[in-house]
Design a protein around this motif. Sequence first.
Motif, PDB file in Angstrom:
ATOM      1  N   GLY A 117       0.804  -1.207   0.000  1.00  0.00           N
ATOM      2  CA  GLY A 117       0.000   0.000   0.000  1.00  0.00           C
ATOM      3  C   GLY A 117       0.842   1.263   0.000  1.00  0.00           C
ATOM      4  O   GLY A 117       1.854   1.356  -0.698  1.00  0.00           O
ATOM      5  N   THR A 118       0.440   2.238   0.818  1.00  0.00           N
ATOM      6  CA  THR A 118       1.158   3.512   0.882  1.00  0.00           C
ATOM      7  C   THR A 118       2.633   3.313   1.194  1.00  0.00           C
ATOM      8  O   THR A 118       3.508   3.919   0.564  1.00  0.00           O
ATOM      9  N   SER A 119       2.926   2.452   2.160  1.00  0.00           N
ATOM     10  CA  SER A 119       4.318   2.217   2.544  1.00  0.00           C
ATOM     11  C   SER A 119       5.125   1.675   1.372  1.00  0.00           C
ATOM     12  O   SER A 119       6.259   2.107   1.128  1.00  0.00           O
ATOM     13  N   GLY A 120       4.557   0.741   0.644  1.00  0.00           N
ATOM     14  CA  GLY A 120       5.233   0.182  -0.520  1.00  0.00           C
ATOM     15  C   GLY A 120       5.479   1.234  -1.589  1.00  0.00           C
ATOM     16  O   GLY A 120       6.564   1.288  -2.189  1.00  0.00           O
ATOM     17  N   GLY A 169      12.054  -2.918   5.799  1.00  0.00           N
ATOM     18  CA  GLY A 169      10.613  -3.145   5.697  1.00  0.00           C
ATOM     19  C   GLY A 169       9.843  -1.897   6.093  1.00  0.00           C
ATOM     20  O   GLY A 169      10.147  -1.249   7.104  1.00  0.00           O
ATOM     21  N   LEU A 170       8.849  -1.555   5.290  1.00  0.00           N
ATOM     22  CA  LEU A 170       8.050  -0.349   5.518  1.00  0.00           C
ATOM     23  C   LEU A 170       6.606  -0.739   5.801  1.00  0.00           C
ATOM     24  O   LEU A 170       5.972  -1.411   4.993  1.00  0.00           O
ATOM     25  N   ALA A 171       6.089  -0.325   6.951  1.00  0.00           N
ATOM     26  CA  ALA A 171       4.702  -0.624   7.300  1.00  0.00           C
ATOM     27  C   ALA A 171       4.283   0.262   8.462  1.00  0.00           C
ATOM     28  O   ALA A 171       4.895   0.194   9.529  1.00  0.00           O
ATOM     29  N   ALA A 172       3.266   1.071   8.249  1.00  0.00           N
ATOM     30  CA  ALA A 172       2.789   1.928   9.342  1.00  0.00           C
ATOM     31  C   ALA A 172       2.356   1.071  10.528  1.00  0.00           C
ATOM     32  O   ALA A 172       2.684   1.356  11.682  1.00  0.00           O
ATOM     33  N   ALA A 201       5.676  10.603   8.006  1.00  0.00           N
ATOM     34  CA  ALA A 201       6.824  10.216   8.832  1.00  0.00           C
ATOM     35  C   ALA A 201       7.738   9.260   8.068  1.00  0.00           C
ATOM     36  O   ALA A 201       8.971   9.412   8.076  1.00  0.00           O
ATOM     37  N   GLN A 202       7.152   8.273   7.400  1.00  0.00           N
ATOM     38  CA  GLN A 202       7.965   7.322   6.638  1.00  0.00           C
ATOM     39  C   GLN A 202       8.707   8.012   5.507  1.00  0.00           C
ATOM     40  O   GLN A 202       9.888   7.729   5.264  1.00  0.00           O
TER      41      GLN A 202
END
Length: 267
Positions: free
Chosen positions: A67-70, A133-136, A196-197
């Motif tokens: 999603g957004t993080s990806g 790894g990116l994930a809220a 933030a990411q």
Amino acid sequence: MNRVTEQESNYKHIDQMSVLEVLQGINNEDKTVAFAVEKSLPEIEKLTSAVAGRMKKGGRLFYIGAGTSGRLGVVDASECPPTYGVPFDWVVGIIAGGDTAIRKAVEFAEDDAEQAWKDLQEFDINEKDCLVGLAASGTTPYVVGGLKIAREHGVLTGCIVCNTGGPIAAASDFPVEVVVGPEFITGSTRMKSGTAQKMVLNMLSTTVMVQLGRVVGNKMVDMQLTNHKLVDRGTQMVANELNIGYDEAAELLSRYGSVRKAVEAGH
């Protein structure tokens, strides 16, 4: 786990607010994000130093997310070659569901704990490399699975999440947890969490590129000259560095193809 990112918004009856009230509420929440990132600077430093160390030895940096993080990972990775003139495989962004998911959400792609490692195999990821790894949420199975398997194979692991104590942080050698609190719209993590990411990704990739010698002074001397604006910027950089006229700088830049090479030739 109790996910702060899913907690009820501090704002009631948003649907009854005026346009200005909605904008002010979002802006007030956004003001808090940089301070949340500041609290995580020690963790960001550890991750960045570790990634730079691996990349100086020839390793690569991979991002995985859904999603957004990806999407944010794909954006950060795709901006490194034009900005710093690095090869396209130095920083790689992978999104759950494949590139189709950049534009259109792919249902349940983030719930497959095995798929990230399969996606990474296409790039022959190995123990020289880094995986962030990116994930809220801090819990996305696609990211958890990818990090766990990567770690078993000697890959350096890190993460950028917006909750504490989740399985993604547990699977990371260098976790970064930026807690921004409840979103303006309950659970809409593309807002403060996404901001933030994005901020941390900017910090990570920019600092790594500085460490890799891709910035001289404060200039992007290896940027790709892919449009008139960038050619003009590059020409000004050459002219200022060599203390020569614009036309002479333009000729040097045209001949050598990069600011770095033009300046080296002109000295």
